[in-house]
Design an enzyme around this catalytic site. Structure first.
Site, PDB file in Angstrom:
ATOM      1  CB  SER A  25     -25.561   3.063 124.619  1.00 38.27           C
ATOM      2  OG  SER A  25     -26.778   3.765 124.493  1.00 38.27           O
ATOM      3  NE  ARG A  26     -25.123  10.662 127.559  1.00 39.73           N
ATOM      4  CZ  ARG A  26     -25.062  11.908 127.137  1.00 39.73           C
ATOM      5  NH1 ARG A  26     -26.056  12.412 126.422  1.00 39.73           N
ATOM      6  NH2 ARG A  26     -24.015  12.669 127.405  1.00 39.73           N
TER       7      ARG A  26
ATOM      8  CE  LYS B 230     -18.615  13.627 108.588  1.00 38.88           C
ATOM      9  NZ  LYS B 230     -19.944  14.271 108.570  1.00 38.88           N
TER      10      LYS B 230
ATOM     11  CG  ASP C 253     -23.875  15.371 107.996  1.00 37.96           C
ATOM     12  OD1 ASP C 253     -23.566  14.601 108.915  1.00 37.96           O
ATOM     13  OD2 ASP C 253     -24.261  14.987 106.880  1.00 37.96           O
TER      14      ASP C 253
ATOM     15  CB  ILE D 282     -21.241   6.172 111.347  1.00 42.20           C
ATOM     16  CG1 ILE D 282     -20.122   6.319 110.306  1.00 42.20           C
ATOM     17  CG2 ILE D 282     -20.762   6.543 112.744  1.00 42.20           C
ATOM     18  CD1 ILE D 282     -19.576   7.723 110.178  1.00 42.20           C
TER      19      ILE D 282
END
Length: 390
Positions: free
Chosen positions: A63-64, A124, A206, A41
């Protein structure tokens, strides 16, 4: 259908926002934004809108997995990448953080970001439940930082045109609403985070746009939403996750009357005649007033395509409207995406300027309270933050 809309948004933004980015120079007061996660997204929600907006600049991504962060940064021309979220939060250049992590991690990292001195734009749903929502805004108040739930659709001109239509008085008071959002069967792989209970997955979480739109157009009082019924269709591979949710709400409006509302969210909608995906069913809300019925088609992504159908009960006539720009904008203005309008509002708020629209803490808390109540009424129980269920 939501994933299809997102893909189309990429094309829309490439044309309207990506192509114009070459003409944009960042202002000296552009908000420096870092991103937690390399979620799909990000491109639609931030990278493309920021590329065409002088008031925002994406300066870091985390990012991990350090290599994933590095490759994403290279792809989108982001100067810095980090292999941990903590490292990005320690970067003094980053003023604000966009949080596009899985739902169950929103609250934890929003609070950590604000504790690190960063404003937050939170995808959201805001978090896992209303208790966590209150914690988020308590920290925002303590730190004097901006925290915004990213209900991007509400920043678009079409949403405000419908709201003005509904509240203008011409057609009387709202009596009933019906909001619906569906995704065709098998569109979302079983490995997707939308199906992960521990990460806050599920149809209601979602596709919570159904609740957002219902509340936006009915103006509930602070404690004015009662869930009269809620039925979940559990996901076949994990009954804790709702593949679909249908609920009826009784809403006490600030205008002093009760509105009957229904919402339907489905992440795995059965095909027509078991064969044909219902790809034409974009998110929509029907709003019945005393003297008219208003149907807002594709309220979630109105920049792609939408229409506002108005049936006047008195004249028996039906009219249609479309709104891609605000009345105050020049007629030659580009039709920005919902995300671009949202980004401008977020940056204006940070810089002390008045945004054209805002999602208040009270608004977001009531949103999560409604989600809690629907889950509890359905028998699934309200969600917990990922840290509490892992």
């Amino acid at each position: 259908m939501a994933m299809v809309c997102q893909a189309l948004t990429f094309l829309h933004q490439y044309w309207y926002e990506g192509l114009s980015a070459k003409k944009v120079s960042k202002t000296p007061v552009a908000v420096k934004i870092g991103v937690l996660s390399t979620a799909m997204i990000n491109s639609a929600a931030l990278f493309n809108p920021a590329a065409s907006y002088a008031g925002a600049e994406v300066v870091a991504i985390a990012s991990r997995d350090a290599e994933t962060a590095k490759s994403t940064a290279k792809k989108y021309g982001i100067p810095k990448s980090y292999g941990s979220y903590e490292a990005l939060l320690a970067d003094p250049e980053v003023e604000a953080v966009y949080i596009s992590l899985p739902n169950g991690l929103h609250g934890e990292w929003a609070i950590k970001s604000m504790r690190a001195g960063k404003h937050v734009l939170i995808e959201k749903p805001l978090c896992s439940n209303s208790q966590e929502a209150r914690q988020i805004f308590q920290v925002a108040s303590e730190t004097s930082l901006v925290a915004l739930e990213a209900f991007h659709w509400r920043f678009h001109p079409a949403a405000h045109a419908v709201k003005d239509l509904v509240e203008g008085g011409k057609y009387g008071r709202v009596t009933r609403t019906r909001a619906r959002m569906v995704t065709p069967k098998n569109s979302i792989p079983g490995s997707d985070i939308r199906w992960k209970y521990l990460l806050g997955g599920g149809a209601l979480m979602d596709e919570t746009y159904t609740i957002s739109s219902t509340r936006f157009f009915t103006q509930p009082t602070p404690d004015g939403i009662t869930i009269t019924s809620a039925t979940a269709r559990p996901w076949s591979k994990d009954p804790r996750v709702d593949a679909a949710m249908e609920a009826s709400l009784s809403i006490q409006s600030t205008r002093g009357h009760v509105i009957d509302s229904t919402i339907y969210a489905d992440l795995d909608q059965p095909n027509l005649a078991w064969v044909v995906p219902r790809v034409w069913e974009l998110p929509a809300i029907e709003i019945e007033l005393e003297n008219a019925v208003v149907y807002f088609y594709n309220f979630m992504m109105p920049h792609l395509y939408h229409y506002i159908q108005i049936y006047d009960k008195r004249t028996k006539k039906t009219t249609y409207e479309k709104h891609y720009n605000f009345p105050s904008e020049p007629k030659t203005a580009q039709p920005w995406s919902t995300y671009r309008y949202q980004l401008e509002a977020f940056c204006n708020k940070i810089r002390g300027n008045k945004p054209h629209h805002w999602v208040t803490p009270e608004d977001s808390i009531q949103q999560m309270e409604t989600i809690d109540s629907i889950y509890e009424k359905s028998g699934l129980g309200k969600r917990l933050p990922t840290a509490e269920v892992v």
